[in-house]
Design a protein around this motif. Structure first.
Motif, PDB file in Angstrom:
ATOM      1  N   VAL E 103      -7.266  -1.457   7.792  1.00  0.00           N
ATOM      2  CA  VAL E 103      -6.439  -0.264   7.647  1.00  0.00           C
ATOM      3  C   VAL E 103      -7.296   0.977   7.864  1.00  0.00           C
ATOM      4  O   VAL E 103      -6.972   1.862   8.674  1.00  0.00           O
ATOM      5  CB  VAL E 103      -5.808  -0.240   6.239  1.00  0.00           C
ATOM      6  CG1 VAL E 103      -5.227   1.134   5.925  1.00  0.00           C
ATOM      7  CG2 VAL E 103      -4.750  -1.323   6.118  1.00  0.00           C
ATOM      8  N   GLU E 104      -8.427   1.008   7.150  1.00  0.00           N
ATOM      9  CA  GLU E 104      -9.354   2.123   7.215  1.00  0.00           C
ATOM     10  C   GLU E 104      -9.832   2.377   8.649  1.00  0.00           C
ATOM     11  O   GLU E 104      -9.789   3.500   9.159  1.00  0.00           O
ATOM     12  CB  GLU E 104     -10.550   1.712   6.358  1.00  0.00           C
ATOM     13  CG  GLU E 104     -11.357   2.793   5.785  1.00  0.00           C
ATOM     14  CD  GLU E 104     -12.343   2.147   4.808  1.00  0.00           C
ATOM     15  OE1 GLU E 104     -12.375   2.567   3.652  1.00  0.00           O
ATOM     16  OE2 GLU E 104     -13.073   1.207   5.221  1.00  0.00           O
ATOM     17  N   GLN E 105     -10.259   1.286   9.295  1.00  0.00           N
ATOM     18  CA  GLN E 105     -10.780   1.420  10.658  1.00  0.00           C
ATOM     19  C   GLN E 105      -9.701   1.856  11.626  1.00  0.00           C
ATOM     20  O   GLN E 105      -9.943   2.651  12.538  1.00  0.00           O
ATOM     21  CB  GLN E 105     -11.378   0.077  11.116  1.00  0.00           C
ATOM     22  CG  GLN E 105     -12.653  -0.301  10.376  1.00  0.00           C
ATOM     23  CD  GLN E 105     -13.023  -1.749  10.610  1.00  0.00           C
ATOM     24  OE1 GLN E 105     -12.160  -2.602  10.824  1.00  0.00           O
ATOM     25  NE2 GLN E 105     -14.312  -2.040  10.555  1.00  0.00           N
ATOM     26  N   ASN E 106      -8.499   1.336  11.428  1.00  0.00           N
ATOM     27  CA  ASN E 106      -7.395   1.741  12.273  1.00  0.00           C
ATOM     28  C   ASN E 106      -7.127   3.230  12.155  1.00  0.00           C
ATOM     29  O   ASN E 106      -6.974   3.935  13.151  1.00  0.00           O
ATOM     30  CB  ASN E 106      -6.129   0.967  11.886  1.00  0.00           C
ATOM     31  CG  ASN E 106      -5.881  -0.219  12.789  1.00  0.00           C
ATOM     32  OD1 ASN E 106      -5.582  -0.040  13.954  1.00  0.00           O
ATOM     33  ND2 ASN E 106      -6.040  -1.412  12.242  1.00  0.00           N
ATOM     34  N   ILE E 107      -7.108   3.708  10.913  1.00  0.00           N
ATOM     35  CA  ILE E 107      -6.804   5.117  10.703  1.00  0.00           C
ATOM     36  C   ILE E 107      -7.945   5.981  11.226  1.00  0.00           C
ATOM     37  O   ILE E 107      -7.734   7.035  11.834  1.00  0.00           O
ATOM     38  CB  ILE E 107      -6.529   5.376   9.206  1.00  0.00           C
ATOM     39  CG1 ILE E 107      -5.241   4.632   8.805  1.00  0.00           C
ATOM     40  CG2 ILE E 107      -6.397   6.879   8.918  1.00  0.00           C
ATOM     41  CD1 ILE E 107      -4.899   4.712   7.348  1.00  0.00           C
ATOM     42  N   GLY E 133       0.169   6.116   0.398  1.00  0.00           N
ATOM     43  CA  GLY E 133       0.245   5.170  -0.721  1.00  0.00           C
ATOM     44  C   GLY E 133      -0.392   3.825  -0.443  1.00  0.00           C
ATOM     45  O   GLY E 133       0.097   2.795  -0.884  1.00  0.00           O
ATOM     46  N   LEU E 134      -1.508   3.838   0.287  1.00  0.00           N
ATOM     47  CA  LEU E 134      -2.146   2.552   0.584  1.00  0.00           C
ATOM     48  C   LEU E 134      -3.522   2.440  -0.071  1.00  0.00           C
ATOM     49  O   LEU E 134      -4.300   1.549   0.287  1.00  0.00           O
ATOM     50  CB  LEU E 134      -2.265   2.357   2.096  1.00  0.00           C
ATOM     51  CG  LEU E 134      -0.961   1.978   2.803  1.00  0.00           C
ATOM     52  CD1 LEU E 134      -1.180   1.862   4.295  1.00  0.00           C
ATOM     53  CD2 LEU E 134      -0.430   0.656   2.256  1.00  0.00           C
ATOM     54  N   THR E 135      -3.814   3.332  -1.025  1.00  0.00           N
ATOM     55  CA  THR E 135      -5.092   3.233  -1.705  1.00  0.00           C
ATOM     56  C   THR E 135      -5.230   1.828  -2.298  1.00  0.00           C
ATOM     57  O   THR E 135      -4.281   1.292  -2.860  1.00  0.00           O
ATOM     58  CB  THR E 135      -5.181   4.293  -2.824  1.00  0.00           C
ATOM     59  OG1 THR E 135      -4.847   5.552  -2.249  1.00  0.00           O
ATOM     60  CG2 THR E 135      -6.576   4.352  -3.425  1.00  0.00           C
ATOM     61  N   GLY E 136      -6.398   1.237  -2.119  1.00  0.00           N
ATOM     62  CA  GLY E 136      -6.591  -0.151  -2.562  1.00  0.00           C
ATOM     63  C   GLY E 136      -6.462  -1.135  -1.420  1.00  0.00           C
ATOM     64  O   GLY E 136      -6.895  -2.274  -1.521  1.00  0.00           O
ATOM     65  N   PHE E 137      -5.880  -0.691  -0.325  1.00  0.00           N
ATOM     66  CA  PHE E 137      -5.715  -1.598   0.822  1.00  0.00           C
ATOM     67  C   PHE E 137      -6.581  -1.167   2.007  1.00  0.00           C
ATOM     68  O   PHE E 137      -6.338  -1.565   3.135  1.00  0.00           O
ATOM     69  CB  PHE E 137      -4.238  -1.643   1.247  1.00  0.00           C
ATOM     70  CG  PHE E 137      -3.356  -2.332   0.253  1.00  0.00           C
ATOM     71  CD1 PHE E 137      -3.166  -3.706   0.319  1.00  0.00           C
ATOM     72  CD2 PHE E 137      -2.738  -1.620  -0.765  1.00  0.00           C
ATOM     73  CE1 PHE E 137      -2.365  -4.353  -0.611  1.00  0.00           C
ATOM     74  CE2 PHE E 137      -1.943  -2.267  -1.699  1.00  0.00           C
ATOM     75  CZ  PHE E 137      -1.754  -3.630  -1.620  1.00  0.00           C
ATOM     76  N   GLU E 138      -7.617  -0.352   1.721  1.00  0.00           N
ATOM     77  CA  GLU E 138      -8.466   0.156   2.799  1.00  0.00           C
ATOM     78  C   GLU E 138      -9.033  -0.963   3.663  1.00  0.00           C
ATOM     79  O   GLU E 138      -9.129  -0.852   4.870  1.00  0.00           O
ATOM     80  CB  GLU E 138      -9.651   0.959   2.226  1.00  0.00           C
ATOM     81  CG  GLU E 138      -9.273   2.273   1.577  1.00  0.00           C
ATOM     82  CD  GLU E 138      -8.863   2.086   0.127  1.00  0.00           C
ATOM     83  OE1 GLU E 138      -8.759   0.930  -0.324  1.00  0.00           O
ATOM     84  OE2 GLU E 138      -8.628   3.102  -0.557  1.00  0.00           O
TER      85      GLU E 138
END
Ligand SMILES: Nc1ncnc2c1ncn2[C@@H]1O[C@H](COP(=O)(O)OP(=O)(O)OP(=O)(O)O)[C@@H](O)[C@H]1O
Ligand SMILES: Nc1ncnc2c1ncn2[C@@H]1O[C@H](COP(=O)(O)OP(=O)(O)OP(=O)(O)O)[C@@H](O)[C@H]1O
Ligand SMILES: [Mg+2]
Ligand SMILES: [Mg+2]
Ligand SMILES: O=S(=O)([O-])[O-]
Lengths: 279, 327, 256, 267, 256
Positions: E103-107, E133-138
């Motif tokens: 998720v992090e890398q995508n963003i 609202g995706l904190t924790g799913f980085e």
């Protein structure tokens, strides 16, 4: 065991006709004669090299010599008959191997008793390059036509059996469930669901098997006993040190193989279209 | 008298890949000498040409696919040593061997090959004959480099200059015919030790069950040998052998001055026995054998002895010493 | 048009009692459904709504008999359900028509189990094709149909078996809003002419209110019934009527 | 529990677990038994069907005298050189073909047609032209792998979903990021699959070239076994070929799974 | 909360004039869009509704610059659009996250074009993950997310580029009704806090009315603008209010 693993079935390689996927970079690409550019250049270089005798003329025969050999040379003009002989051999060997393959694929695909007991052994045997069976096969069945037929049949057998097996195994659960909810009778289930659903996979197997069996035919003629056919012609060319005959034989086997591949994929799409399996 | 239904004779086809042979077998087949022996019987005679030469004929014996086989002493001994129930019943005579070099090579004879690379089929009769031929010239095996090649690779190997010479049978003559190479050695006009020697081998069980049939086969073959040795049949011989793919004129030129009678000598004489003993030595040296073989156990000369007397051929072919000289 | 009265006198067509279901996920048991109690009367149209993953599809699969291994009881027409059987039909969310058969042949499959005489069989197929408005497309293959048409063919295939209970798993999920409204009316028509009991899963609350006699609201983790909302409005319902909007709001509130 | 629908037919019944585990061994054991029986009962001559025990002895013998290791190392070296050359070439040309339509139109059809020429067709030509050097073996093995890698690479690039390419373009990535974060991870799994197929084809080509035109290596070991009429050597050769082919394939399959796992992060 | 007044004084952020588009289908030209005229002011939330295949996605692709080869003019921030460029971001209906990146890398990819300093970069990614609202799913890969979460990550990836115009192609199409309502409110929140102009395609009329300042109704064959309906209701809107229901009905009528 995956059917796609079988892409490499025999002496050569089966390469499916490329899917025409959307292209990303377009350039000169729309210019139709482009495709002919490379073959023409290769042919020209070959011809020039032969013309100026850049190699020994026995080895570097000119393209027109090879071409003319098919019509004028007594050894070369046998290429037509040889092709027919090879095709006849292919037909019978393939028929035997493909039928056996279908039977085994059907058995292992439908009955898990057969699957569990047969499939692992088949998977293991498949790993032995078929060509390596030749010494043993000739030992068992002699140096003649019987062994050639068995060899060709084997080249067809494995891809057909594996793809049929896969095709049956991979029928989507969704359809099986739909059939169950409709409470189809076993025969209807087989006729209306199982066989049509497995048809594309079976066709793929037959296609790979056919192309493989063609290469198997040539290999068998080449390596098992004295044989007629294109494989035999190439051996003859080598023995008599006639490069033109060798090249003629190789060209013929390539063209025929190409034709077989194209015919098979046409037949396949025709068949599938007729069963509403493709748009 | 009990007769077999069919008698199958396995043979090595000519180098050109056609289902015909040269030599004694070619004549016996085309002129139906063996068939003639069985005219008054229901026996059918079949000639089975097996490519793959020695190994293929051994396999055919193991499979009970042939009753007789004509092939080199070396491969037939290898088969016998591994337990094939085979017995040599008649010699076959020499298979001529040749050494060829590229057309423009400075090499003139085998002598010049010292220190050079020579290609041949390893562990076959040809390999063995090459060692003999080199020995004749006083060249020890370690004074040359012997390069192992498979049959069909011999021709391109020498034309591409990968080896300085190749040593094998008459298929090499194609190169000379095409002007690509020249022959620097031929066993035809030299010592018979340098030719490949072959024999007719029969299935032991067959011999025991059908001694009379065996006798008739041997008789037929000997008659063929007798026929082909007659000078007046020389031209016809060439025509028969030409069926295997070489032109009669080339054969005539090649065999010009060669005495067919001494080239194709079917006697199971001292020379033959000597060759068998030498083959055993060679095989042991090359680690081709498992365990020991007793050469005496390999041949069964009863039929030959009887035939040669019955047919009055006792003095027709020269009797030779172990080193190939005429007694 | 008058509301369909819920028949209460006769025994329920389908009756679930204390139904629970567990699946193995990563080797650990995972409870999908817990203590489901539900009675459905003959001739009603019942909808199930609930959050994704709450077990709606699992429940339908149990009822039709595709999956067994549940706890509790499922009784259909008074007899316990042990597997697939007659009287219960099902249409899946993805139509699951067989692509190699024409519309006609696909629908004909529904008659395989009972195997009526040929003439009767042809008639039944023809009528059901007409019922779902596919006349003229008898010989078409599924690939030649739009999503909505394929869905209707699938419904016809389920209907032709003459089930007394038809289970529909999000039958209109694949359609866009215009086609959807149209198909809702078609479903309603079929339900009323065929007198079949419908049990439909949907994720569209408005759709549930528009069609059903009763909406069952499920909750998740584990799947259970949160509320049963009877819809006592006459058909055809006005989506912007106050009563409709109120019922809709009530169900949405139940869901949250 | 999933019910009746999951099986094609009732034919596929469930079995007791131990029975199911034993099943795969039934056929091989039966074959072995039949084999031994055929030899003992003299249905076939042990000379052309050496008994299992004999095979084992020969294996041990060839192992101890180093012949297997020697032949195997030669074969392995050949396949390493040939495959490395073929795969590298296939990768480069395949990338060019995948990215440029023009390049594809020029080289694609010819290369694909040449791909249909089987090993057995190439061999006589190469041997006639180049003589019988190790180079011929490398070229044949390289050719067998080159085209499969090429096609896998070109198709992998071309089959990257248009949708993803669009998404990448909208993000306006810099060229290096495009390559490292998009193109390479997007095509790697298919290319590795291509490598796996190519290695299989290379192995087959190796065996053929060694059997037909070589005097060393595993393929030749079998030819030699036949020449000296020791079919047990032939069978040992076949078993080695099978095992080596299997191991190469398994290694590539492992890599394949790793790549697609690492890349797609399932589980 | 008060209605957002449509700013009219400044020049429009995006302006389409006499825009037409043809595609080749089976070698024949097929008109997808005809004579589209549309101005969108800075800071507004505009929705497009229309039947399937009327060219909504095609229109967005033209605006973002993925496709060229149209007739007429597209002007963004006063300059003609000739291809991809800064200031315009887009989120697709299917999330199109790259499955091999977290998720992090995508963003983070969204920041590649501008390449801000590392510290700032990390901060922006973190903030946008929190925003959706995706904190924790980085560190999660797309396959480990539910459909709605992936959709939100995709919106974050588009947002992090700080576009002045964000194009959304049916961003909530994949979500069930509960998640959908939730995400609608999230979008609204983002729009209001980030002061970004939104142009959203949806097939849900209610959603369009709930979110937008203006709803553009398209017709098909060829794709054209049928009506532009300003929605002058204050946020947060009541879906069952009379005004809401009336606007909704008006748009649905326009569609039919
Ligand atoms: N075969 C199975 N094995 C393990 N778990 C399963 C299986 N089938 C379903 N589940 C689990 O059971 C739960 C319910 O699934 P089900 O498909 O019934 O949900 P649903 O309510 O139909 O959801 P949706 O609205 O998304 O279709 C889910 O958590 C799912 O992960
Ligand atoms: N690359 C293309 N080549 C040819 N025709 C196309 C192409 N892209 C779209 N079309 C056609 O253009 C029309 C509009 O397509 P578009 O995807 O823009 O519709 P849409 O309004 O987004 O529909 P939906 O609501 O189903 O997403 C369709 O008829 C489609 O067939
Ligand atoms: Mg479901
Ligand atoms: Mg669209
Ligand atoms: O194999 S030979 O018979 O030629 O020695």
């Amino acid at each position: 065991m995956e059917c796609t693993d079988m892409a490499d079935v025999s002496a050569g390689t089966f390469i499916p006709v490329a899917a025409s996927a959307p292209r990303i970079h377009r350039g000169l690409a729309r210019w139709a004669p482009l495709t002919l550019l490379l073959p023409v250049i290769i042919l020209l270089l070959w011809w020039l090299a032969a013309y100026f005798e850049l190699g020994s003329p026995q080895l570097l025969v000119s393209p027109q010599t090879v071409f003319l050999a098919a019509f004028t040379d007594p050894a070369g003009s046998s290429v037509w008959l040889s092709a027919v002989q090879s095709l006849a051999r292919l037909a019978s060997g393939f028929a035997i191997g493909a039928s056996a393959g279908l039977a085994v694929g059907l058995l292992t695909g439908l009955a898990s008793l057969a699957d569990r007991s047969l499939s692992p052994t088949l998977a293991a045997l498949r790993q032995i390059t078929l060509f390596a069976w030749i010494p043993l096969l000739t030992g068992w069945f002699g140096n003649g036509e019987v062994t050639r037929q068995i060899y060709i049949a084997l080249t067809a057998f494995f891809p057909v059996a594996l793809c049929a097996h896969d095709a049956f195994r991979r029928i989507p659960l969704a359809w099986l469930e739909a059939a169950s909810v409709l409470r189809l009778k076993p025969l209807t289930r087989l006729r209306r669901l199982v066989l049509p659903a497995a048809l594309p996979g079976i066709c793929t197997g037959l296609q790979i098997g056919l192309v493989g069996a063609w290469l198997g035919t040539i290999s068998s003629e080449y390596a098992i006993g004295i044989s007629d056919g294109l494989g035999g012609l190439i051996v003859l060319g080598r023995q008599q040190f006639r490069m033109d005959i060798v090249l003629l034989g190789v060209t013929a086997l390539t063209l025929v193989g190409y034709g077989i591949g194209a015919a098979a994929s046409r037949t396949r799409s025709y068949l599938l279209r007729h069963h509403g399996l493709s748009k | 008298q009990e007769w077999p239904e069919v008698i199958r004779i396995g043979a090595v086809p000519s180098a050109s890949g056609k289902a015909f042979a040269t030599g004694l077998t070619g004549v016996a087949h085309v002129k139906e000498f063996v068939e003639a022996e069985f005219k008054d019987t229901p026996v059918k005679v079949e000639w089975v040409y097996l490519t793959g030469a020695g190994p293929a004929i051994n396999e055919a014996f193991a499979n009970k696919q042939v009753e007789f086989g004509q092939y080199g002493i070396l491969p037939s001994l290898l088969g016998h040593s591994r337990g094939l129930p085979t017995k040599a019943v008649l010699a076959y005579g020499g298979v001529s061997t040749f050494a060829v070099v590229p057309k423009d090579s400075p090499v003139q004879s085998l002598k010049d090959l010292k220190g050079k690379r020579i290609g041949t089929m390893l562990t076959t009769m040809m390999h063995w004959a090459l060692l003999e031929a080199l020995a004749q010239e006083g060249i020890a095996p370690d004074e040359v480099t012997i390069v192992g090649l498979q049959g069909l690779d011999l021709l391109p190997a020498v034309t591409s200059g990968q080896v300085d010479a190749v040593f094998s049978a008459s298929e090499l003559l194609t190169l000379e015919e095409q002007g690509l190479a020249k022959v620097v050695f031929s066993s035809r006009n030299g010592n018979p030790l340098t030719a490949g020697q072959g024999n007719y081998v029969a299935d032991k069980d067959f011999i025991e069950q059908y001694p009379e049939a065996t006798q008739r086969v041997v008789n037929g073959l000997l008659k063929a040998g007798y026929w082909l040795a007659q000078p007046e049949n020389r031209e016809e011989n060439f025509e028969i052998w030409a069926k295997s793919g070489v032109s009669p004129s080339i054969l005539a030129a090649e065999l010009d001055g060669v005495d067919l009678k001494s080239l194709i000598n079917p006697r199971l004489d001292e020379f033959y026995r000597g060759r068998v003993a030498a083959a055993v030595d060679f095989a042991q040296q090359e680690k081709l054998l498992r365990g020991d073989v007793n050469p005496e156990d390999f041949y069964d000369d009863r039929f030959y002895q009887k035939a040669i007397v019955e047919l009055g051929y006792e003095n027709f072919w020269p009797d030779r010493t172990a080193d190939g000289r005429v007694k | 048009m008058s509301s369909v009265a819920l028949p209460t006198s006769q025994p329920p067509l389908l009756s679930l009692h204390d139904l629970s279901l567990s699946h193995q996920i990563d080797g650990k048991p995972f409870q999908v459904l817990r203590n489901i109690d539900l009675d459905i009367s003959n001739g009603t149209f019942v909808s199930i709504v609930g959050p994704s993953g709450c077990g709606k599809s699992s429940l339908l699969r149990l009822i039709v008999g595709l999956d067994t291994g549940f706890e509790g009881t499922i009784a259909f027409e008074g007899a316990p359900v042990r597997g697939l059987g007659s009287g219960r039909g099902m249409a899946f969310q993805d139509h699951r028509l067989f692509p190699w058969l024409t519309v006609e042949q696909n629908i004909d499959l529904g008659l395989d189990a009972t195997n009526p005489p040929a003439e009767e069989r042809r008639k039944a197929v023809r009528e059901h094709i007409a019922l779902v408005g596919l006349t003229g497309f008898e010989k078409a293959y599924p690939a030649q149909l739009s999503g909505g048409m394929a869905q209707r063919a699938a419904i016809a295939r389920a209907l032709v078996t003459r089930p007394s209970l038809l289970l529909l798993d999000e039958p209109l999920g694949a359609l866009d809003s215009l086609n959807r409204t149209h198909m809702q009316n078609e479903l309603l028509k079929i339900w009323r002419t065929e007198k079949i009991t419908f049990l439909m899963v949907t994720h569209d609350v408005e759709e549930a209110v528009y069609l059903s006699n009763e909406v069952v609201v499920m909750g998740s983790r584990p799947g259970r019934i949160r509320a049963r909302v009877p819809i006592d409005l006459p058909h055809l319902r006005q989506r912007d009527s106050a009563a409709f909007v109120a019922l809709r709001k009530r169900i949405v509130d139940e869901l949250e | 529990m999933r019910g009746a629908a999951t099986s094609l037919f009732t034919l596929r019944g469930p079995f007791p677990r131990s029975f199911a585990l034993a099943l795969p061994f039934v056929l091989p054991l039966a074959l072995l038994l039949l084999w031994q029986l055929a030899v003992v009962r003299n249905w076939v001559s042990p000379l052309i069907l050496p008994p299992p025990l004999r095979i084992w002895q020969t294996f041990v013998e060839l192992w101890q005298n180093g012949q297997i290791a020697e032949a195997f190392m030669i074969s392995l070296f050949r396949i390493a050189v040939g495959f490395a050359a073929g795969a590298a070439g296939g990768l480069i040309v395949g990338m060019a073909m995948g990215l440029s339509d023009t390049f594809d139109r020029i080289f694609g059809p010819t290369l694909r047609t040449l791909a249909q020429v089987p090993t057995i067709g190439w061999m006589p030509i190469l041997i006639l032209v180049l003589g019988l050097s190790e180079a011929v073996k490398y070229i044949i093995i390289a050719k067998a792998s080159f085209l499969l890698v090429l096609i896998a690479t070109a198709d992998a690039i071309r089959n990257v979903p248009r949708d993803q390419v669009d998404a990448m373009r909208v993000l306006r990535l810099r060229p290096m990021t495009q390559l490292t974060k998009f193109w390479i991870p997007a095509v790697l799994p298919s290319i590795v699959t291509g490598f796996r197929l190519a290695l299989g084809a290379a192995w087959i080509a190796l065996v053929i070239v060694e059997m037909l035109a070589s005097t060393a290596g595993i393929g030749y070991l079998m030819v030699w076994g036949r020449t000296v009429f020791q079919l047990d050597v032939v069978v040992v050769g076949m078993i080695i070929i099978g095992l080596a082919g299997l191991s190469l394939d398994r290694v590539m399959a492992l890599l394949e799974r790793r790549v697609s796992h690492g890349v797609h992060g399932h589980g």
